[in-house]
Scaffold this active site. Structure first.
Site, short mmCIF file in Angstrom:
data_model
loop_
_atom_site.label_atom_id
_atom_site.label_comp_id
_atom_site.label_asym_id
_atom_site.label_seq_id
_atom_site.Cartn_x
_atom_site.Cartn_y
_atom_site.Cartn_z
N HIS A 235 1.88 19.62 113.66
CA HIS A 235 3.32 19.59 112.90
C HIS A 235 4.88 19.72 114.31
O HIS A 235 5.98 19.14 113.66
CB HIS A 235 3.37 19.93 111.48
CG HIS A 235 3.50 20.82 111.19
ND1 HIS A 235 3.03 21.73 110.09
CD2 HIS A 235 5.21 21.66 111.03
CE1 HIS A 235 3.31 23.02 109.76
NE2 HIS A 235 4.43 22.83 109.69
N CYS B 250 5.02 -7.84 94.74
CA CYS B 250 3.96 -7.56 93.19
C CYS B 250 4.42 -9.12 92.51
O CYS B 250 4.57 -9.20 91.40
CB CYS B 250 4.32 -6.85 92.74
SG CYS B 250 6.63 -6.14 92.70
#
Lengths: 208, 208, 208
Positions: free
Chosen positions: A90, A178
């Protein structure tokens, strides 16, 4: 590609989280490439449910010789570190990047970023992002309407933009996956590209 | 069952989290059924350690034709979604429900709800719960005494009740599973049923 | 060992989280042992990536007859609990301990402790730590410099020390594993031992 062109290619980390809008990753990467931006994609485990990376990509890119586009996953962080002194993924990725875009940013990762949780590769890069260096971190939230209208959403976005200096690309209104129509959808690819290029232009001006 | 009776049956989501009090799930569901309330159970992974669902239940209920009692698990959310346009389980369940009861609510899920983390089916339904529709969300916390007396507990419960409008069924004092006597136990099944019926009666009055 | 000596041996829980500084666990335990302190180690899953426990240790110590040094992992919590009335591991360990030291404390567990998340053995002990009994909880944070300088870090540490009464052993400046020189490294083993002994001495004085 001439050396001059190479010098002007920018490095972008593209964080992808668990929203249906993750399916736009390939379109985003192709667009960035055509604008001289090299991209490394950082998907969360949930994001991987929604995306099919193009075959031409490097998977699990090498951290010693980065070729783009490529992507790194959570497991890469741990497999690349064996002993004291080994590179920390990272940190390598953070240092490689000129700019960090998270699109889509789902409600769960939004909460993690607000409270400082860093339990995967994406949120470790966020937590280690060097705010003092003023490298831009851009977020494009995406969630269903009720999630977006929950009072926590605005609280979280305000902390990220006001306290940490991140740049928000606002959600738009449309018919969501949705089936409901309402606010909460990720901004269009065009808007995201435009905001990213504008931010890079601003960086270039600041560097003069 | 006459059509009239069917129309008056209420739909309840019963969230179950990782406290020993999860063992009361079957008693709760039987009680709700006898009061004309259909129940779908949403256990967290930790809750499953404590519960044995009755054989007569539908496991992994169908989202196209719901039969109760049944339960849905975290994996169902991802297995039910294959491609753009497929139904999103936490939205289907939210829309099916008239009321959402989380009993027991452990300290970990309490924290997740307070900060807006949504990394499993239960907390996704919570995060997408439509506060504007005023459907009740009832919580029955349960934890050991020291956890309960930690200053964070009251802070979290105050945010959930004051800021988000959830209804708290207070913890009671008794000898807990860990052997200590003190505050922190989940309210009795009787109290939980009573509060739920009272809330439903209030909903019915509001609908008149 | 005489009975008198045994009575004066203190019990320490040593929480270990996912920072490279976790490699110092054996050095810490040996030092504590030489100062009449018995240690049980509680590593997070991430911490286990960095440590090799010494062969002489008991793994997965028995909770009915504790021999130190030993360690317990997340899975032990669930495997030790089968039915109502069984001992709860995080309560057994909390009650066994006179003092709880978390070294290194990484940025992720720091955030979890601040918000009250308790999704593994270590954070369950933290959440159930009895603040009223005034048993000390000492933290030795460790993270890279940019993570440390993120505004959330100081906010979190202030909450843990001011609101919850934990004792902070401050980070030091040095060349970190990621190659950068800066603040964020865990304090030296000597400093950690010294602070722990000082805290135990204070406890002994308070007990007089």
């Amino acid at each position: 590609m001439s050396k001059n062109e190479s010098q002007h290619r920018r490095h972008l980390l593209l964080g992808i989280t668990g929203s249906v809008a993750a399916i736009k990753v390939n379109e985003l990467v192709r667009n960035f490439n055509s604008h001289n931006i090299d991209t490394i994609v950082i998907p969360t485990e949930r994001a991987k449910h929604f995306i099919n990376f193009e075959d031409s990509w490097c998977s699990h890119g090498s951290i010693t010789q980065i070729k783009t586009p490529c992507y790194f996953e959570d497991n890469d962080e741990w497999s690349s570190w064996k002993t004291r002194g080994d590179p920390v993924l990272h940190i390598i990725l953070r240092d490689w990047a000129d700019i960090f875009l998270i699109a889509p940013l789902d409600a769960n990762t939004l909460a993690k970023m607000t409270i400082g949780l860093c339990d995967n590769l994406l949120t470790n890069i966020v937590r280690a992002w060097d705010l003092k260096k003023r490298k831009p971190l851009i977020i494009a939230p995406a969630m269903n309407t009720a999630m977006f209208e929950h009072p926590l959403t605005r609280q979280h976005l305000d902390i990220l933009t006001n306290n940490f200096g991140y740049i928000e690309i606002p959600c738009i209104e449309k018919t969501l996956m949705c089936g409901q129509t309402g606010i909460g959808a990720m901004a269009s690819v065009e808007t995201i590209i435009e905001q990213t290029l504008k931010t890079i232009q601003q960086m270039s001006n600041d560097e003069l």
